[in-house]
Design a protein around this motif. Structure first.
Motif, short mmCIF file in Angstrom:
data_model
loop_
_atom_site.label_atom_id
_atom_site.label_comp_id
_atom_site.label_asym_id
_atom_site.label_seq_id
_atom_site.Cartn_x
_atom_site.Cartn_y
_atom_site.Cartn_z
N VAL A 81 -8.25 -2.06 4.14
CA VAL A 81 -7.57 -3.11 3.37
C VAL A 81 -6.80 -4.04 4.29
O VAL A 81 -6.89 -5.27 4.20
N VAL A 139 -9.43 -1.03 -1.89
CA VAL A 139 -8.18 -0.93 -2.63
C VAL A 139 -8.26 0.21 -3.65
O VAL A 139 -7.29 0.96 -3.85
N LEU A 192 0.82 -1.21 0.00
CA LEU A 192 0.00 0.00 0.00
C LEU A 192 0.86 1.26 0.00
O LEU A 192 0.50 2.27 -0.62
N LYS A 193 1.99 1.22 0.68
CA LYS A 193 2.88 2.37 0.68
C LYS A 193 3.51 2.59 -0.70
O LYS A 193 3.88 3.72 -1.04
N ARG A 242 -7.66 3.39 -1.88
CA ARG A 242 -6.49 3.33 -1.01
C ARG A 242 -6.86 3.52 0.46
O ARG A 242 -6.22 4.28 1.19
N ASP A 243 -7.91 2.82 0.86
CA ASP A 243 -8.37 2.87 2.26
C ASP A 243 -7.51 1.90 3.07
O ASP A 243 -7.87 0.74 3.28
N MET A 244 -6.36 2.38 3.53
CA MET A 244 -5.35 1.51 4.13
C MET A 244 -5.84 0.76 5.36
O MET A 244 -5.63 -0.46 5.47
N GLY A 281 0.63 7.97 -5.39
CA GLY A 281 -0.41 8.86 -4.87
C GLY A 281 -0.14 9.28 -3.44
O GLY A 281 0.68 8.69 -2.74
N SER A 341 -12.83 5.70 3.82
CA SER A 341 -13.93 5.89 2.87
C SER A 341 -15.30 5.74 3.51
O SER A 341 -16.26 6.40 3.10
N ILE A 366 2.01 2.13 -3.57
CA ILE A 366 1.04 2.60 -4.56
C ILE A 366 1.24 4.10 -4.80
O ILE A 366 1.34 4.88 -3.85
N ALA A 380 -6.27 10.18 0.25
CA ALA A 380 -7.15 9.06 0.59
C ALA A 380 -7.85 9.31 1.93
O ALA A 380 -9.01 8.95 2.12
N GLU A 382 -1.21 9.65 0.35
CA GLU A 382 -2.13 9.01 1.31
C GLU A 382 -3.05 10.02 1.98
O GLU A 382 -4.15 9.69 2.41
#
Length: 316
Positions: A276, A268, A29-30, A271-273, A34, A86, A32, A39, A36
Motif C-alpha cells: 500500500v 488495502v 494503516l496503523k 492490510r498489505d502495508m 486488526g 500477500s 485500521i 496480515a 498486523e
C-alpha cells in the motif's frame, strides 16, 4: 525569482508531498483495526508462537510507534520497500509490473478528455442554444460517478450493441470503455473551464484587433482563441491526471483490468502495508512529475509565463 531558486523550491515541494503521503498512509494503516501479524502471516495461519515472535521482530513491531515510523521513512526514501505480505514478492517488482498499464489508461483518458472538452468548447460558440446544451451536458458529465458510468457503458456498448468487450483482454479495444469511463467526468470539468475562458478571449482586445486585420474565423480559433482558452485547462491537467489515476482504482476493478489501482484495492483489503505504501508513494511521485511537466507546457504555450522581470540597470 531566478530559475535555480524556483527549481529548488519545486524539488522541496515534491519532497514535502512525498513525506506527507508517507506519514498519512503510515498512520492510517496503523489505525485500521486488526493485528498486523495476521496480515504478515496470513489470516487463520495457525502459526506457532516462534513464527509469530519472528514476524514481530523482523518487521519491528515490538518497537515504539515513532521508531517504526522512522524506519518506514528510511525504507521509503532509500527505495527499500520490502516484500509484499500477500504476494510474497518485492514491492518494487509488483509496482514495475502494474504501473505501465495504469499510466497508459490515464494518458489515453486524459487525451480523450481534452478532445471532448475542445469539441464542446467549439460547439458552444455557435449560438445560445448550443451554449446551453453544452453547458448542461458538461454539468451532467462532471457529476457522473465512475462506477455508475462504467455500468451504463457496459450495458450500452457490450450488452446491447456488442461492439466492445466488457472486461479487459489482450485486444486494444478493451481499453476504450475504461478510458471513456475516466475521461467523460474529467471532460466535464475541463470543458466548463475552457468554455468560460473561450468566452473571455472572444471579447478581448487582441481578438478585436485580429478581426480588424482581416483574420478569418479559422485563423482566430487556430492562432488565438483555442490557445488562450486552453491555458486554464492546461493548468488543471496535473490535477486531472492525478484524479484519473485515483479513479483507476474503481475502473480497473469494474473492468477486471490489471493495473496499480486494482492492486492497491486488493492490498488495502488484506492490510498489505508495504505494498500500500509503495503504490501510494509511486502515485504521489508520478503526480508531482506530471505537475512539473504541466508547468513547463504552460510556459511553452503562454509567452507571458516566460517573461522574467529584468533587474533595473544602473545608468552611468
Amino acid at each position: 525569482m531566478n530559475i535555480a531558486k524556483a527549481t529548488l523550491l519545486r524539488l522541496g515541494g515534491i519532497l514535502f508531498v512525498l513525506w506527507a503521503v508517507a506519514t498519512i498512509v503510515f498512520l492510517a494503516l496503523k489505525a485500521i483495526p486488526g493485528d498486523e501479524v495476521d496480515a504478515i502471516l496470513g489470516p487463520g495461519s495457525n502459526a506457532s508462537e516462534e513464527a509469530v515472535a519472528l514476524a514481530i521482530e523482523t518487521h519491528g513491531l515490538d518497537k515504539p510507534l515513532i521508531i517504526q515510523y522512522l524506519i518506514q521513512l528510511k525504507s521509503i526514501f532509500t527505495l527499500n520497500w520490502g516484500v509484499s505480505y500477500s504476494f510474497d514478492q518485492p514491492v518494487l517488482e509488483i509496482v514495475e509490473e502494474q504501473l505501465p498499464s495504469t499510466l497508459v489508461l490515464s494518458i489515453v483518458s486524459l487525451l480523450l478528455a481534452w478532445i471532448l472538452a475542445l469539441l464542446a468548447s467549439i460547439i458552444s460558440v455557435f449560438g445560445r442554444l448550443p451554449w446551453r446544451i453544452v453547458s448542461m451536458v458538461e454539468i451532467v458529465f462532471a457529476a457522473l460517478p465512475h462506477f455508475a458510468l462504467a455500468i451504463v457503458l457496459i450495458v450500452v456498448f457490450s450488452t446491447w450493441l456488442g461492439i466492445l468487450p466488457p472486461i479487459s483482454t489482450s485486444d486494444t479495444k478493451s481499453i476504450i470503455l475504461p478510458a471513456l469511463t475516466l475521461a467523460i467526468p474529467t471532460a466535464g470539468f475541463l470543458g466548463q473551464i475552457m468554455r468560460e475562458s473561450l468566452l473571455d478571449a472572444m471579447e478581448s482586445p487582441f481578438i478585436i484587433s485580429a478581426r480588424a486585420r482581416g483574420e478569418k474565423t479559422l485563423g482566430l480559433y487556430g492562432r488565438h482563441l483555442l490557445r488562450h482558452a486552453s491555458l486554464p485547462a492546461v493548468s488543471l491537467s496535473g490535477w486531472a491526471f492525478g484524479s484519473l489515476m485515483s479513479g483507476a482504482v474503481i475502473v480497473e476493478e469494474v473492468f477486471a483490468r490489471q493495473g496499480i489501482g486494482r492492486t492497491l484495492l486488493s492490498a488495502v483489503g488484506v492490510r498489505d502495508m508495504p505494498l500500500v505504501i509503495g503504490i501510494l508513494m509511486i502515485i504521489a511521485f508520478v503526480y508531482c512529475m506530471v505537475t512539473l511537466i504541466v508547468d513547463l507546457l504552460e510556459v511553452a504555450i503562454d509567452p507571458r509565463a516566460r517573461k522574467i522581470n529584468p533587474q533595473k540597470r544602473k545608468v552611468s
